[in-house]
Design a protein around this motif. Structure first.
Motif, mmCIF file in Angstrom:
data_model
loop_
_atom_site.group_PDB
_atom_site.id
_atom_site.type_symbol
_atom_site.label_atom_id
_atom_site.label_comp_id
_atom_site.label_asym_id
_atom_site.label_seq_id
_atom_site.Cartn_x
_atom_site.Cartn_y
_atom_site.Cartn_z
ATOM 1 N N GLU A 290 60.928 55.357 16.520
ATOM 2 C CA GLU A 290 62.336 55.123 16.890
ATOM 3 C C GLU A 290 63.150 56.419 16.875
ATOM 4 O OE1 GLU A 290 60.831 53.829 14.271
ATOM 5 O OE2 GLU A 290 62.082 53.768 12.475
ATOM 6 N N TYR A 344 60.725 44.525 22.072
ATOM 7 C CA TYR A 344 61.298 45.614 21.281
ATOM 8 C C TYR A 344 62.131 46.564 22.153
ATOM 9 C CZ TYR A 344 61.797 49.621 18.195
ATOM 10 O OH TYR A 344 62.319 50.658 17.451
ATOM 11 N N SER A 348 65.978 46.986 21.104
ATOM 12 C CA SER A 348 66.307 48.245 20.424
ATOM 13 C C SER A 348 67.271 49.122 21.220
ATOM 14 C CB SER A 348 65.034 49.032 20.131
ATOM 15 O OG SER A 348 64.397 49.341 21.346
ATOM 16 N N ASP A 388 57.907 48.381 15.519
ATOM 17 C CA ASP A 388 59.256 47.865 15.273
ATOM 18 C C ASP A 388 59.588 48.082 13.794
ATOM 19 O OD1 ASP A 388 61.531 46.401 14.781
ATOM 20 O OD2 ASP A 388 60.877 44.621 15.892
#
Ligand SMILES: Nc1ncnc2c1ncn2[C@@H]1O[C@H](COP(=O)(O)OP(=O)(O)OP(=O)(O)O)[C@@H](O)[C@H]1O
Length: 578
Positions: A290, A344, A348, A388
């Motif tokens: 991320e 995701y 996100s 995730d």
């Protein structure tokens, strides 16, 4: 306290205290500028910490009243905030703190008086970080051996004062056997440097993991992981994200006790109210997807990902995803952990999603890749390395996992073997010693063979995750590769030498010419056996050599390392926590 200055100058431990008056005034002025012009950054962070403390003290979970109190507080000077009222500053100066420090570090110094430098005897330099030199020293009052982290204020850089203040505030908020404890601060009214006093720790996990002589058993791996996760659980419960978990920041003493160290990049966070934070944190090999994909609202999952990388490394005997650039790092993650699911990507809303979303999804293959790892480790590594972050759960969850509740259980730290010193500095010292002996051997015409063996062992023991490695061969190799392929802006995904899945032809402008790479660079996919292989000293994350990192223009940033000043975020004028 009036005599602190003259004594300190005589002590020998802090030679830099002989600074000129003008220099001190200049730093005070610059720091003053920062504390007003960049107040948003400091204020948000410290208020978050404030809120947490208030919450703990009042047991309050009510968001509204806290917000109202926070607003009120903003209009008044707060002794815990970076700009303490004049009378408190006066008290702190009277207590022996330098005025430039009290101007920005009110909270950091609150309630403490500086230890005098001449109450410590410096023994040796034991470490070097981006902002600091670390010394082994003897506390003359207690006889205890300590580590003194000397924070450098290079070029009167006000940023480093702010970051050091945050590190102190965070360290003072933490109190756990698996978190390094700040025992005190050493400075004087006239000094331009500051020493942080810690317990002396003889090893770090990177050094042990990299040593070819050391092969951890399953109970030993569990013991280190239990300590790491317990320390993280404490940090997260106190609303602190470490943001740079890696082997060299996990210090280990002679009783096998592991302590999380180096809170220079740590930050307070508020789990209930997401604040944008910089994504330029965590050393590349331990950086979660991320952050690579540009997330600015992250949480405990970033430290858990790094912990998953450490678990893999302890079992594999080498770093599991040693990327050399941000793009290559992401590609290594996709190849091992799979690419993010459609769900995701959607939820996100990551800033770099369009850039790095592969046309064909990558399949997750953690279990196949680590098939030789002990079975009880697979579930935990699978959880910690979830794409995730929400699926990584929490440190407390990991501590309850079957990894720790099934046999063989974690051993007690005191049962861990006593290892010889393995830190990077120790390896360098052994290397220097071997070189010196070799030279002496040459002069006497004997012993060459024996000394060669010593050097070889040393080179293999260098911790590869040390992006900082100051050892010349590493730097030279990194420079070589840097020239070939280090400009992240011109990189494409995936790196063409790794995988043609997304259709960049080998002849494209991003193709790395194998001739420009050291012969030992391997491009085959990695498979892991549960056996320790010799470490390759070349394989640190690549970037601009460290010396260039503090360029104020922010144009020479090392991509492999997190950025303590996160200059780029500020240049863009974002309100973002660094
Ligand atoms: N308490 C300690 N005992 C022994 N050695 C220590 C201690 N604290 C730090 N060191 C050594 O000094 C090195 C640098 O310390 P630290 O990581 O805190 O500094 P830094 O400037 O924040 O570094 P970095 O650039 O890696 O973030 C460590 O890698 C470690 O080897």
């Amino acid at each position: 306290m009036g005599c602190v200055i003259s004594r300190e100058v005589q002590s020998g431990i802090v030679s830099e205290v002989k600074e000129e008056k003008g220099l001190s005034a200049e730093l005070s002025r610059k720091v003053g500028d920062v504390s007003t012009s960049n107040i948003d950054v400091g204020e948000v962070e410290i208020q978050n910490g404030e809120k947490q403390r208030e919450k703990e003290e009042n047991g309050s979970n009510d968001e509204q009243p806290r917000k109202a109190r926070g607003e009120r507080r903003r209009s008044k000077p707060n002794p815990r905030m970076s700009n303490p009222p004049k009378n408190l500053r006066g008290e702190q100066v009277a207590a022996g703190w330098p005025p430039w420090l009290t101007a920005v570090c009110g909270e950091a110094l609150s309630g403490w008086i500086p230890r005098k430098a001449d109450t410590f005897e410096k023994i040796d330099k034991i470490g070097q970080g981006t902002y600091s030199n670390v010394y082994k020293a003897k506390d003359m009052l207690t006889g205890k051996i300590v580590a003194l982290k000397k924070v450098r204020f290079d070029n009167l850089e006000p940023e480093s004062v702010k970051f050091m203040a945050r590190e102190i505030i965070i360290l003072r908020r933490l109190d756990h056997p698996n978190v390094v404890k700040l025992e005190g601060l050493v400075t004087s009214r006239m000094s331009l440097s500051l020493y942080l006093v810690f317990d002396y720790m003889v090893h770090d996990l990177a050094g042990l993991a990299a040593s070819p002589e050391i092969k951890f058993t399953e109970p030993q791996v569990k013991c280190y992981m239990h300590q790491l996760l317990s320390g993280l659980e404490h940090c997260h419960n106190r609303n602190v994200l470490h943001r740079d978990i890696k082997g060299s920041n996990l210090l280990i003493d002679n009783d096998g006790v592991l302590k999380i160290a180096d809170f220079g990049l740590a930050s307070f966070f508020d789990p209930n109210r997401k604040q944008p934070m910089t994504n330029r944190v965590v050393t590349l090999w331990y950086r979660p997807p991320e952050l690579l994909l540009g997330a600015t609202d992250y949480g405990v999952g970033i430290d858990l990902w790094s912990a998953g990388c450490i678990l893999g490394e302890l079992l594999a005997g080498k770093p599991i995803m040693p990327g050399r650039t941000e793009v290559e790092q992401l590609h290594k993650i996709y190849k091992l952990c799979g690419s993010p699911s459609d769900e995701y990507w959607k939820k996100s809303k990551l800033p770099n999603a369009t850039l790095f979303k592969p046309r064909e999804p990558y399949r997750r293959c953690i279990r196949e890749t680590f098939k030789d790892f002990p079975p009880s480790t697979l579930a935990l590594i699978d959880t910690l390395l979830a794409i995730d972050p929400a699926e990584r759960k929490t440190a407390s969850y990991a501590l309850r996992s079957e990894f720790f509740t099934t046999e063989p259980y974690a051993c007690d730290p005191s049962c861990l073997p006593k290892y010889p010193p393995t830190k990077e500095m120790d390896a360098k010292r052994r290397d220097d010693e071997a070189r010196r002996l070799r030279a002496a051997g040459k002069a006497h015409g004997d012993g060459a063979k024996k000394h060669h063996r010593t050097r070889e062992r040393t080179a293999r023991a260098i911790a590869a995750p040390e992006a900082n490695a100051e050892l010349q061969p590493n730097i030279d190799r990194r420079r070589l590769i840097t020239h070939a392929n280090a400009k992240s802006k011109s990189e494409k995904f995936p790196p063409p030498h790794e995988d043609g899945q997304l259709g960049y032809p080998l002849g494209s402008s991003n193709h790395i010419d194998p001739d420009t790479l050291p012969p030992d660079v391997s491009f085959v996919s990695t498979t892991y056996n549960y056996t320790k292989e010799p470490f390759q000293a070349w394989s640190g994350p690549i970037g601009v050599p460290k010396q260039k990192k503090h360029n104020n223009a922010g144009d020479a940033l090392d991509l492999s390392k997190p950025h303590k000043s996160a200059l780029k975020d500020k240049v863009k004028g974002k309100k973002i926590i660094v």
